[in-house]
Scaffold this motif. Sequence first.
Motif, PDB file in Angstrom:
ATOM      1  N   THR A  12      23.407-110.683   9.530  1.00 23.02           N
ATOM      2  CA  THR A  12      22.370-109.659   9.576  1.00 23.02           C
ATOM      3  C   THR A  12      21.229-110.055   8.657  1.00 23.02           C
ATOM      4  O   THR A  12      21.458-110.640   7.593  1.00 23.02           O
ATOM      5  CB  THR A  12      22.946-108.290   9.150  1.00 23.02           C
ATOM      6  OG1 THR A  12      23.701-107.740  10.221  1.00 23.02           O
ATOM      7  CG2 THR A  12      21.854-107.305   8.789  1.00 23.02           C
ATOM      8  N   ARG A  44      19.360 -99.162  18.002  1.00 24.26           N
ATOM      9  CA  ARG A  44      20.206 -99.694  19.051  1.00 24.26           C
ATOM     10  C   ARG A  44      20.222 -98.767  20.264  1.00 24.26           C
ATOM     11  O   ARG A  44      20.097 -97.544  20.135  1.00 24.26           O
ATOM     12  CB  ARG A  44      21.637 -99.881  18.531  1.00 24.26           C
ATOM     13  CG  ARG A  44      21.752-101.023  17.538  1.00 24.26           C
ATOM     14  CD  ARG A  44      23.141-101.148  16.973  1.00 24.26           C
ATOM     15  NE  ARG A  44      24.148-101.399  17.997  1.00 24.26           N
ATOM     16  CZ  ARG A  44      24.401-102.588  18.534  1.00 24.26           C
ATOM     17  NH1 ARG A  44      23.687-103.638  18.151  1.00 24.26           N
ATOM     18  NH2 ARG A  44      25.349-102.743  19.443  1.00 24.26           N
ATOM     19  N   VAL A  56      19.613-100.144  12.633  1.00 23.12           N
ATOM     20  CA  VAL A  56      20.269-101.297  12.019  1.00 23.12           C
ATOM     21  C   VAL A  56      19.215-102.329  11.635  1.00 23.12           C
ATOM     22  O   VAL A  56      18.071-102.271  12.085  1.00 23.12           O
ATOM     23  CB  VAL A  56      21.299-101.933  12.967  1.00 23.12           C
ATOM     24  CG1 VAL A  56      22.425-100.961  13.297  1.00 23.12           C
ATOM     25  CG2 VAL A  56      20.632-102.417  14.257  1.00 23.12           C
ATOM     26  N   PHE A  57      19.617-103.276  10.814  1.00 20.52           N
ATOM     27  CA  PHE A  57      18.808-104.461  10.584  1.00 20.52           C
ATOM     28  C   PHE A  57      19.075-105.451  11.722  1.00 20.52           C
ATOM     29  O   PHE A  57      20.126-105.408  12.358  1.00 20.52           O
ATOM     30  CB  PHE A  57      19.184-105.104   9.248  1.00 20.52           C
ATOM     31  CG  PHE A  57      19.119-104.171   8.072  1.00 20.52           C
ATOM     32  CD1 PHE A  57      17.914-103.654   7.646  1.00 20.52           C
ATOM     33  CD2 PHE A  57      20.271-103.817   7.378  1.00 20.52           C
ATOM     34  CE1 PHE A  57      17.855-102.799   6.564  1.00 20.52           C
ATOM     35  CE2 PHE A  57      20.233-102.968   6.296  1.00 20.52           C
ATOM     36  CZ  PHE A  57      19.015-102.448   5.884  1.00 20.52           C
ATOM     37  N   GLY A  59      20.417-108.488  13.757  1.00 22.54           N
ATOM     38  CA  GLY A  59      21.610-109.279  13.520  1.00 22.54           C
ATOM     39  C   GLY A  59      22.523-109.307  14.724  1.00 22.54           C
ATOM     40  O   GLY A  59      22.318-108.592  15.702  1.00 22.54           O
ATOM     41  N   ALA A 124      21.227-115.412  12.011  1.00 26.49           N
ATOM     42  CA  ALA A 124      20.407-114.248  11.650  1.00 26.49           C
ATOM     43  C   ALA A 124      18.982-114.403  12.160  1.00 26.49           C
ATOM     44  O   ALA A 124      18.370-113.446  12.667  1.00 26.49           O
ATOM     45  CB  ALA A 124      20.419-114.061  10.131  1.00 26.49           C
ATOM     46  N   GLU A 127      18.912-114.038  16.016  1.00 25.63           N
ATOM     47  CA  GLU A 127      19.058-112.644  16.433  1.00 25.63           C
ATOM     48  C   GLU A 127      17.784-111.843  16.178  1.00 25.63           C
ATOM     49  O   GLU A 127      17.439-110.951  16.955  1.00 25.63           O
ATOM     50  CB  GLU A 127      20.237-112.003  15.707  1.00 25.63           C
ATOM     51  CG  GLU A 127      21.606-112.483  16.190  1.00 25.63           C
ATOM     52  CD  GLU A 127      21.979-111.907  17.545  1.00 25.63           C
ATOM     53  OE1 GLU A 127      21.303-110.973  18.021  1.00 25.63           O
ATOM     54  OE2 GLU A 127      22.963-112.399  18.143  1.00 25.63           O
ATOM     55  N   THR A 209      30.490-109.462   8.509  1.00 29.96           N
ATOM     56  CA  THR A 209      29.053-109.689   8.602  1.00 29.96           C
ATOM     57  C   THR A 209      28.470-110.117   7.267  1.00 29.96           C
ATOM     58  O   THR A 209      28.667-109.451   6.253  1.00 29.96           O
ATOM     59  CB  THR A 209      28.337-108.408   9.084  1.00 29.96           C
ATOM     60  OG1 THR A 209      28.912-107.987  10.326  1.00 29.96           O
ATOM     61  CG2 THR A 209      26.852-108.676   9.294  1.00 29.96           C
ATOM     62  N   PHE A 211      25.164-110.471   5.119  1.00 29.45           N
ATOM     63  CA  PHE A 211      23.817-109.910   5.033  1.00 29.45           C
ATOM     64  C   PHE A 211      22.934-110.859   4.229  1.00 29.45           C
ATOM     65  O   PHE A 211      23.288-111.249   3.105  1.00 29.45           O
ATOM     66  CB  PHE A 211      23.838-108.548   4.340  1.00 29.45           C
ATOM     67  CG  PHE A 211      24.253-107.397   5.209  1.00 29.45           C
ATOM     68  CD1 PHE A 211      23.399-106.321   5.427  1.00 29.45           C
ATOM     69  CD2 PHE A 211      25.502-107.366   5.807  1.00 29.45           C
ATOM     70  CE1 PHE A 211      23.779-105.253   6.223  1.00 29.45           C
ATOM     71  CE2 PHE A 211      25.897-106.309   6.601  1.00 29.45           C
ATOM     72  CZ  PHE A 211      25.030-105.244   6.816  1.00 29.45           C
ATOM     73  N   GLN A 258      24.471 -99.714   6.293  1.00 29.69           N
ATOM     74  CA  GLN A 258      23.010 -99.665   6.287  1.00 29.69           C
ATOM     75  C   GLN A 258      22.496 -98.609   5.299  1.00 29.69           C
ATOM     76  O   GLN A 258      21.496 -98.825   4.601  1.00 29.69           O
ATOM     77  CB  GLN A 258      22.484 -99.377   7.699  1.00 29.69           C
ATOM     78  CG  GLN A 258      22.505-100.564   8.633  1.00 29.69           C
ATOM     79  CD  GLN A 258      23.893-100.951   9.083  1.00 29.69           C
ATOM     80  OE1 GLN A 258      24.821-100.142   9.073  1.00 29.69           O
ATOM     81  NE2 GLN A 258      24.067-102.198   9.492  1.00 29.69           N
TER      82      GLN A 258
END
Length: 381
Positions: A12, A44, A56-57, A59, A124, A127, A209, A211, A258
């Motif tokens: 992410t 999303r 979300v960020f 990712g 990352a 994405e 995940t 980050f 998040q």
Amino acid sequence: MRPSYSWRRAATLVLAAGWTRPVPAAASRPQPPAEGFRVLLLQRSASQGFLPGAQVFPGGVLEAADRSTDWLRLFAPHHGPPRFGLGRAPPQRAAFPVLPSVRPGAVDEDAAALPDDIAFRICAIREAFEEAGVLLLRPRDPRPPDQAPGCALAPPPALADWRARVRRDPRHFLSLCAQLDCTPDIWALHDWSGWITPFSRPGGRRFETTFFLCCLKEPPPPPPVFPDLVEVVDCQWSSPSEAIERLISKEILLAPPQFYEIRRLGNFASLSDLHKFSLDRESEGTERWMPIILLTADGMIHLLPGDEMYLEDSNFLENCMSTEKKTEEIMNEGKKFHRIVLYNSHNYGDYTDYSIHVTVLPKYKHVYPKSCVVGKSRLCT
């Protein structure tokens, strides 16, 4: 007995950009937020199987293409030690749990594949392009790379076509980079945190995940964002305080990681402060956390390492803790907290109150968020 649980590895990108504070024209106009930067949040699609409708960020899941040795040609001559010019590797932090698919010392499927810390950065950045149309690339240069803030390139011609091709086959991202004579700007990404999806129900999707944080070059404005309208239906650059206000007013949904990270980012007054902090702690590595969910009579608590109720017990890889007590009772009984609390519901999307409580000290030169209550009090402190 063979474990039934498994996690997919993912990355992410917390993308931060500068903020120009406008001068209010009238005393009645709302004051700009305290932070001098914004972060990119993507909404999303409601049709997504994981976190539908949540903010979300950018990712997604690590693909084999992100680890391909074909990248070596593009990164040349910066593909040698130490770590493609990223510098000395941070120490490996022991963490619970040891996941079945990523046990330390396990033999990799392809010994020649790119190292994880390079592949996850490529993932990352890929994405961010797929979901938001943001191209965090750096022109190829024989000079040694530095860790300057990132700079998003202008969208390429036929942006939609390229994104569709990369979505169908991630190997096309390397083709795009080669055509632009650029490399993914892995040097602008800094280790930030790691989150492992906790058990909530049998068969639920679970991810490990990584980050990363990337601060973009100033001055603003931030780069344009183009939601792919497949996984992502909307986007917004928001300061941490703005994101919390939108959460309070129920304009957005935030999953616990998040929410935690946005509150953590609220510790910084400017983009330069955030970037300097990420550089200063680069050699320390990151913590990787798997929350343990405690179901109460009227809500749930996500327990994090360091909390007095957190247990490093493999039983909780496939089980939740539970109690007949109400959340308020549990909170009144404790003193050493590192937890995120969701009141009145066992589903984060149906919360009425949402809070974070931290009394433990941060490790490895990182910073933890300040305690915060979101809901009926409509106040974060």
